[in-house]
Design a protein around this motif. Structure first.
Motif, PDB file in Angstrom:
ATOM      1  N   GLY A 223      -0.432   5.207   2.431  1.00 25.51           N
ATOM      2  CA  GLY A 223      -0.437   6.004   1.383  1.00 25.51           C
ATOM      3  C   GLY A 223       1.015   7.370   1.858  1.00 25.51           C
ATOM      4  O   GLY A 223       1.251   6.965   2.523  1.00 25.51           O
ATOM      5  N   ALA A 224       1.042   8.275   1.314  1.00 22.11           N
ATOM      6  CA  ALA A 224       2.044   9.138   0.530  1.00 22.11           C
ATOM      7  C   ALA A 224       1.891  10.302   0.694  1.00 22.11           C
ATOM      8  O   ALA A 224       2.394  11.293   0.339  1.00 22.11           O
ATOM      9  N   ASP A 225       0.332  11.050   0.134  1.00 25.73           N
ATOM     10  CA  ASP A 225      -0.225  12.055   0.163  1.00 25.73           C
ATOM     11  C   ASP A 225       0.927  13.028   1.147  1.00 25.73           C
ATOM     12  O   ASP A 225       0.733  13.453   2.160  1.00 25.73           O
ATOM     13  N   ILE A 226       1.619  13.494   0.113  1.00 25.59           N
ATOM     14  CA  ILE A 226       3.158  14.618   1.241  1.00 25.59           C
ATOM     15  C   ILE A 226       1.847  16.151   1.806  1.00 25.59           C
ATOM     16  O   ILE A 226       2.635  16.941   1.796  1.00 25.59           O
ATOM     17  N   THR A 227       0.874  16.666   1.349  1.00 25.48           N
ATOM     18  CA  THR A 227      -0.004  17.507   1.664  1.00 25.48           C
ATOM     19  C   THR A 227      -0.433  17.331   3.537  1.00 25.48           C
ATOM     20  O   THR A 227      -0.790  18.052   4.334  1.00 25.48           O
TER      21      THR A 227
ATOM     22  N   TRP B  19       6.722  13.981   8.070  1.00 23.00           N
ATOM     23  CA  TRP B  19       5.806  12.757   7.667  1.00 23.00           C
ATOM     24  C   TRP B  19       5.621  11.954   8.192  1.00 23.00           C
ATOM     25  O   TRP B  19       5.902  11.173   7.809  1.00 23.00           O
ATOM     26  N   PRO B  20       3.965  12.322   8.809  1.00 23.01           N
ATOM     27  CA  PRO B  20       2.569  12.656   8.462  1.00 23.01           C
ATOM     28  C   PRO B  20       2.767  14.089   9.420  1.00 23.01           C
ATOM     29  O   PRO B  20       2.138  14.410   9.539  1.00 23.01           O
ATOM     30  N   ILE B  21       3.467  13.744  10.985  1.00 20.11           N
ATOM     31  CA  ILE B  21       3.885  14.633  11.665  1.00 20.11           C
ATOM     32  C   ILE B  21       5.513  15.264  11.400  1.00 20.11           C
ATOM     33  O   ILE B  21       6.022  14.429  11.230  1.00 20.11           O
ATOM     34  N   ARG B  22       5.740  16.620  11.521  1.00 19.69           N
ATOM     35  CA  ARG B  22       6.359  16.712  11.747  1.00 19.69           C
ATOM     36  C   ARG B  22       7.084  16.536  12.968  1.00 19.69           C
ATOM     37  O   ARG B  22       6.675  16.770  13.996  1.00 19.69           O
TER      38      ARG B  22
ATOM     39  N   MET C  85       6.212   0.847  -7.624  1.00 19.61           N
ATOM     40  CA  MET C  85       5.061   0.472  -6.304  1.00 19.61           C
ATOM     41  C   MET C  85       6.588   1.754  -5.003  1.00 19.61           C
ATOM     42  O   MET C  85       7.518   1.329  -4.501  1.00 19.61           O
ATOM     43  N   GLN C  86       5.638   3.174  -4.941  1.00 24.07           N
ATOM     44  CA  GLN C  86       6.465   4.222  -4.201  1.00 24.07           C
ATOM     45  C   GLN C  86       6.708   2.411  -2.590  1.00 24.07           C
ATOM     46  O   GLN C  86       7.780   3.086  -2.350  1.00 24.07           O
ATOM     47  N   GLY C  87       5.818   2.329  -2.502  1.00 21.78           N
ATOM     48  CA  GLY C  87       6.454   1.668  -0.870  1.00 21.78           C
ATOM     49  C   GLY C  87       6.410   2.140   0.465  1.00 21.78           C
ATOM     50  O   GLY C  87       7.327   2.250   1.039  1.00 21.78           O
ATOM     51  N   HIS C  88       5.390   3.392   0.855  1.00 18.51           N
ATOM     52  CA  HIS C  88       6.101   4.226   1.972  1.00 18.51           C
ATOM     53  C   HIS C  88       4.490   3.954   3.144  1.00 18.51           C
ATOM     54  O   HIS C  88       3.770   3.373   3.201  1.00 18.51           O
ATOM     55  N   TYR C  89       5.306   1.988   3.546  1.00 22.02           N
ATOM     56  CA  TYR C  89       5.143   1.371   4.148  1.00 22.02           C
ATOM     57  C   TYR C  89       5.338   2.210   5.798  1.00 22.02           C
ATOM     58  O   TYR C  89       5.745   2.829   6.576  1.00 22.02           O
ATOM     59  N   SER C  90       3.815   1.173   6.596  1.00 24.24           N
ATOM     60  CA  SER C  90       4.048   0.932   8.732  1.00 24.24           C
ATOM     61  C   SER C  90       4.511  -0.482   8.967  1.00 24.24           C
ATOM     62  O   SER C  90       4.164  -0.996   7.972  1.00 24.24           O
TER      63      SER C  90
ATOM     64  N   ASN D 240       0.707   3.453  -2.732  1.00 19.70           N
ATOM     65  CA  ASN D 240      -0.649   3.136  -2.834  1.00 19.70           C
ATOM     66  C   ASN D 240      -1.338   1.916  -3.334  1.00 19.70           C
ATOM     67  O   ASN D 240      -2.482   1.040  -3.893  1.00 19.70           O
ATOM     68  N   LEU D 241      -0.861   1.116  -4.139  1.00 21.39           N
ATOM     69  CA  LEU D 241      -0.118  -0.023  -4.977  1.00 21.39           C
ATOM     70  C   LEU D 241      -0.937  -1.366  -4.695  1.00 21.39           C
ATOM     71  O   LEU D 241      -0.948  -1.890  -5.716  1.00 21.39           O
ATOM     72  N   TYR D 242      -0.536  -1.146  -3.297  1.00 23.84           N
ATOM     73  CA  TYR D 242      -0.610  -2.113  -2.693  1.00 23.84           C
ATOM     74  C   TYR D 242      -2.254  -2.377  -2.780  1.00 23.84           C
ATOM     75  O   TYR D 242      -2.982  -3.349  -2.961  1.00 23.84           O
ATOM     76  N   LYS D 243      -3.128  -1.234  -2.986  1.00 23.31           N
ATOM     77  CA  LYS D 243      -4.866  -1.206  -3.454  1.00 23.31           C
ATOM     78  C   LYS D 243      -5.288  -2.028  -4.370  1.00 23.31           C
ATOM     79  O   LYS D 243      -4.661  -1.080  -5.173  1.00 23.31           O
ATOM     80  N   ALA D 244      -6.588  -3.095  -4.256  1.00 18.26           N
ATOM     81  CA  ALA D 244      -6.933  -3.817  -5.778  1.00 18.26           C
ATOM     82  C   ALA D 244      -7.107  -2.638  -6.752  1.00 18.26           C
ATOM     83  O   ALA D 244      -7.032  -2.510  -7.867  1.00 18.26           O
ATOM     84  N   GLN D 245      -8.234  -1.994  -6.155  1.00 19.71           N
ATOM     85  CA  GLN D 245      -8.911  -0.659  -7.392  1.00 19.71           C
ATOM     86  C   GLN D 245      -7.280  -0.195  -8.161  1.00 19.71           C
ATOM     87  O   GLN D 245      -7.860   0.671  -9.089  1.00 19.71           O
ATOM     88  N   LYS D 246      -6.431   0.578  -6.922  1.00 19.46           N
ATOM     89  CA  LYS D 246      -5.994   1.590  -7.285  1.00 19.46           C
ATOM     90  C   LYS D 246      -4.713   0.911  -8.012  1.00 19.46           C
ATOM     91  O   LYS D 246      -4.315   1.586  -9.571  1.00 19.46           O
ATOM     92  N   VAL D 247      -4.594  -0.696  -8.225  1.00 17.62           N
ATOM     93  CA  VAL D 247      -3.080  -1.203  -9.397  1.00 17.62           C
ATOM     94  C   VAL D 247      -3.809  -1.418 -10.405  1.00 17.62           C
ATOM     95  O   VAL D 247      -3.731  -1.592 -11.297  1.00 17.62           O
ATOM     96  N   ALA D 248      -5.800  -1.633 -10.103  1.00 15.92           N
ATOM     97  CA  ALA D 248      -6.139  -1.820 -11.998  1.00 15.92           C
ATOM     98  C   ALA D 248      -6.368  -0.247 -12.549  1.00 15.92           C
ATOM     99  O   ALA D 248      -6.648  -0.521 -13.596  1.00 15.92           O
TER     100      ALA D 248
END
Ligand code: XIL
Length: 379
Positions: free
Chosen positions: A282-286, A346-349, A235-240, A206-214
């Motif tokens: 994003g990519a929260d693995i949980t 992920w996020p559905i098996r 930047m991981q880049g788990h996109y859609s 999610n580093l494309y998000k302004a607050q997070k990259v800040a």
């Protein structure tokens, strides 16, 4: 005279024959990585089952298409040091072998993360949280052992993974709770000491998000004040297909370059499947949502129109990356073929997703041809 001619012909025939054999036995470099030579490395994540069996040969997609190799799981703490002091390097050693065979680089993933790290790391014998000193010494030992073993063989390490919340603040993890905010600084210092010539990365989603990259920019600058240079932010880049907006990715790349670091795209994949409304990006693995056929519509194959949307998205992303190639050192796909991808689970098996550039048989998809076309067109 005739004899001499015959001898020359025979010699040239045997030399060509020989060279021909050599060619079929070595990496002919006619894949994606070769097309992008001079721009940036093209990497793949190698799954543990691949590292546990006979390594892919030179004609396998791994060698044919890629020149940077990240272990999808094999270098994570839970695999390298599952029990205190009981290290296991079987799979990590195999990754090094694979990279040598394929004439590629090894990327170390990852030294410090709040996931896939065994509970014992943070606990004493009574199951209570250890002190800052104890955790720092465990961290130091782990980093020195792992990074030290592969000194000179790993191009760079994801030193810290996912330390930020989406609003750019530091994530609440056992690392931070026990050691304090400076755990990140220590991790980078230890890694630098353990292999002074390895590159060091901070990696997050999610580093494309302004607050997070800040938040990432603050981190890079704070580390710089401690004389620690972050060679690249991953930047991981788990996109859609539906996110992120390209302009957001571009703004973030610019912010990071302005902060004095390079960028790596470290875990690229693009899901083509619908997601539940309450799924986060994003990519929260949980994250784990209940399966339902409505979220798994392409079990029998991806319709051409959707295939084209994927190709368009990949072409747009790679055009953007090419524009910043001077500051982008690598683009790694998170997996090799669609069948390997973690996004099937992920996020559905148990779904059938198509997020990569090679299909389930290892053959190039429309998206692959589009991506290669970008550089061929430019040359
Ligand atoms: C994923 C792997 O792909 C899965 O096989 C594993 O079960 C969970 O982790 N961010 C990261 C990667 O940094 O290490 C994660 O990899 C995906 C999200």
């Amino acid at each position: 005279m005739l004899n001499r001619l015959m001898a020359t012909l025979l010699l040239s025939w045997s030399l060509t024959g020989c060279a021909g054999n050599t060619n079929t036995n070595t990496n002919t470099n006619s894949g994606l990585a070769d097309a992008y030579a001079g721009q940036f490395l093209i990497g793949t994540a190698v799954k543990s089952s691949t590292l546990m069996s006979a390594l892919p040969d030179n004609n396998a997609p791994e060698c044919r298409e890629f020149n940077a190799f990240t272990a999808e799981n094999a270098m994570k703490w839970q695999h390298v040091q599952p029990q205190p002091g009981a290290y296991s390097f079987v799979m990590a050693d195999q990754l090094i072998q694979l990279a040598q065979r394929c004439d590629g680089q090894v990327i170390g993933h990852t030294l410090v993360w709040h996931q896939q790290t065994p509970a014992w790391v943070f606990e004493d014998d009574a199951g209570q949280a250890v002190s800052r000193e104890v955790l720092l010494s465990r961290l130091r030992e782990h980093i020195f052992t792992l990074v030290g073993r592969y000194k000179g063989q790993v191009r760079g390490w994801d030193v810290v993974n996912e330390a930020l919340n989406d609003d750019g603040t530091l994530r609440d993890t056992p690392w931070r709770r026990i050691i304090g905010d400076d755990y990140i600084e220590y991790a980078f210092k230890y890694a630098r000491q353990a292999d002074p010539s390895a590159q060091l990365y901070y990696n997050d989603y999610n580093l494309y998000k302004a607050q997070k990259v800040a938040g990432a920019v603050r981190l890079v600058k704070q580390l710089a004040r401690q004389d620690i240079h972050v060679d690249a932010v991953g930047m991981q880049g788990h996109y859609s297909l539906d996110y992120p907006a390209l302009s957001d990715v571009e703004q973030s790349i610019i912010r990071l370059i302005e902060a004095g670091t390079n960028v790596a795209i470290t875990e690229l994949d693009v899901t083509v499947l619908p997601l539940p409304d309450n799924a986060h990006t994003g990519a929260d693995i949980t994250q784990n949502f209940t399966a339902h056929p409505v979220y798994d519509p392409y079990v029998e194959g991806l319709p051409p129109a959707r295939q084209q949307l994927l190709a368009d998205k990949y072409a747009a992303l790679f055009s953007l990356f090419l524009n910043y190639a001077e500051h982008i050192n690598r683009v790694t796909l998170w997996g090799t073929t669609d069948g390997d991808s973690w996004r099937n689970n992920w996020p559905i098996r148990g779904r059938t997703d198509y997020p990569l550039l090679l299909d389930r048989k290892g053959n190039p998809k429309a998206a692959y041809h589009g991506v290669v076309g970008l550089v061929n067109a430019a040359h």
